[in-house]
Design an enzyme around this catalytic site. Structure first.
Site, PDB file in Angstrom:
ATOM      1  N   GLY A 136       0.813  -1.205   0.000  1.00  0.00           N
ATOM      2  CA  GLY A 136       0.000   0.000   0.000  1.00  0.00           C
ATOM      3  C   GLY A 136       0.844   1.252   0.000  1.00  0.00           C
ATOM      4  O   GLY A 136       2.011   1.224   0.421  1.00  0.00           O
ATOM      5  N   HIS A 193      -3.881   0.716   7.613  1.00  0.00           N
ATOM      6  CA  HIS A 193      -2.544   1.327   7.673  1.00  0.00           C
ATOM      7  C   HIS A 193      -2.496   2.559   6.753  1.00  0.00           C
ATOM      8  O   HIS A 193      -2.051   3.634   7.169  1.00  0.00           O
ATOM      9  CB  HIS A 193      -1.486   0.292   7.258  1.00  0.00           C
ATOM     10  CG  HIS A 193      -0.096   0.828   7.164  1.00  0.00           C
ATOM     11  ND1 HIS A 193       0.936   0.383   7.962  1.00  0.00           N
ATOM     12  CD2 HIS A 193       0.463   1.786   6.362  1.00  0.00           C
ATOM     13  CE1 HIS A 193       2.039   1.052   7.661  1.00  0.00           C
ATOM     14  NE2 HIS A 193       1.790   1.896   6.685  1.00  0.00           N
ATOM     15  N   GLU A 194      -2.986   2.396   5.517  1.00  0.00           N
ATOM     16  CA  GLU A 194      -2.941   3.513   4.564  1.00  0.00           C
ATOM     17  C   GLU A 194      -3.891   4.627   4.982  1.00  0.00           C
ATOM     18  O   GLU A 194      -3.569   5.808   4.830  1.00  0.00           O
ATOM     19  CB  GLU A 194      -3.269   3.034   3.142  1.00  0.00           C
ATOM     20  CG  GLU A 194      -2.300   2.015   2.565  1.00  0.00           C
ATOM     21  CD  GLU A 194      -0.839   2.360   2.773  1.00  0.00           C
ATOM     22  OE1 GLU A 194      -0.479   3.549   2.712  1.00  0.00           O
ATOM     23  OE2 GLU A 194      -0.038   1.440   3.017  1.00  0.00           O
ATOM     24  N   CYS A 222       6.327  -0.420   6.584  1.00  0.00           N
ATOM     25  CA  CYS A 222       5.857   0.772   5.890  1.00  0.00           C
ATOM     26  C   CYS A 222       6.982   1.253   4.980  1.00  0.00           C
ATOM     27  O   CYS A 222       8.138   1.285   5.398  1.00  0.00           O
ATOM     28  CB  CYS A 222       5.496   1.859   6.908  1.00  0.00           C
ATOM     29  SG  CYS A 222       4.984   3.419   6.150  1.00  0.00           S
ATOM     30  N   LEU A 223       6.644   1.594   3.740  1.00  0.00           N
ATOM     31  CA  LEU A 223       7.684   2.007   2.782  1.00  0.00           C
ATOM     32  C   LEU A 223       8.416   3.268   3.226  1.00  0.00           C
ATOM     33  O   LEU A 223       9.524   3.529   2.760  1.00  0.00           O
ATOM     34  CB  LEU A 223       7.073   2.196   1.388  1.00  0.00           C
ATOM     35  CG  LEU A 223       6.573   0.911   0.708  1.00  0.00           C
ATOM     36  CD1 LEU A 223       5.845   1.248  -0.584  1.00  0.00           C
ATOM     37  CD2 LEU A 223       7.722  -0.047   0.450  1.00  0.00           C
ATOM     38  N   GLN A 276       2.999   9.833   1.017  1.00  0.00           N
ATOM     39  CA  GLN A 276       4.296   9.151   0.900  1.00  0.00           C
ATOM     40  C   GLN A 276       5.036   9.486  -0.391  1.00  0.00           C
ATOM     41  O   GLN A 276       6.201   9.135  -0.545  1.00  0.00           O
ATOM     42  CB  GLN A 276       4.110   7.630   1.015  1.00  0.00           C
ATOM     43  CG  GLN A 276       3.673   7.203   2.410  1.00  0.00           C
ATOM     44  CD  GLN A 276       3.521   5.701   2.491  1.00  0.00           C
ATOM     45  OE1 GLN A 276       2.511   5.160   2.076  1.00  0.00           O
ATOM     46  NE2 GLN A 276       4.541   5.020   2.990  1.00  0.00           N
TER      47      GLN A 276
END
Ligand code: NI
Length: 168
Positions: free
Chosen positions: A46, A135-136, A93-94, A51
């Site tokens: 995601g 999360h997103e 998480c990215l 981000q």
């Protein structure tokens, strides 16, 4: 379609409250296409617009790494209608490379959002899909997964976080 750089922890935009999308313009469509490509390239599940440095209420979920039949899906101006259950799973998480943590989240979610076609849809999700959505969704409100860590877990990653923030 272009790959955009992913903003890392320490960048102020990750803590901003993202603004609702007004009209679905060609800029929004380009942004979603870029986010989808960026997420694929990064191999994540995601990605929220913040981000890639854009403070708008948009996120993408792409479960094709786990299920080859899955298609990336855009959620615009999403609203969480209902959550239920609880499950623990390792989450990353990215924007936090190298940080993973077992976190408890609801196991089921019902969410309403606009699609890229401007039409409203309601999605029911379970398990990892539900987790990715929640999360997103948090990202849209400037909430990060580390905010869900216990005091002990947070202390354990403190040095990594400081290092990340320093290079951001
Ligand atoms: Ni994230």
């Amino acid at each position: 379609m272009a790959i955009r750089p992913i903003v890392k922890y320490g960048s102020a935009v990750l803590r901003e409250m993202s603004r609702p999308v007004g009209e679905i313009t060609s800029e929004i469509k380009d942004l979603v296409a870029d986010m989808t490509a960026t997420l694929k390239e990064a191999g994540g599940l995601g990605l929220a617009a913040a981000q890639v440095g854009v403070s708008l209420r948009i996120f993408i979920v792409d479960l094709s790494a786990l299920d080859i039949s899955a298609e990336p899906k855009a959620f615009i101006n999403p609203e969480i209608l209902e959550t239920s259950g609880a499950t623990e799973y390792e989450e990353g998480c990215l924007s936090f490379p190298g940080i993973y943590q077992l976190l408890t989240r609801p196991d089921h979610v019902r969410v309403r959002a606009l699609g890229l076609d401007g039409k409203e849809f309601v999605e029911e999700a379970d398990g990892i899909y539900a987790r990715a959505i929640l999360h997103e969704y948090d990202h849209l409100d400037g909430v990060l997964f580390i905010d869900h860590f216990s005091t002990v877990s947070r202390a354990l990653v403190d040095r990594k976080l400081k290092k990340l923030a320093k290079s951001a």
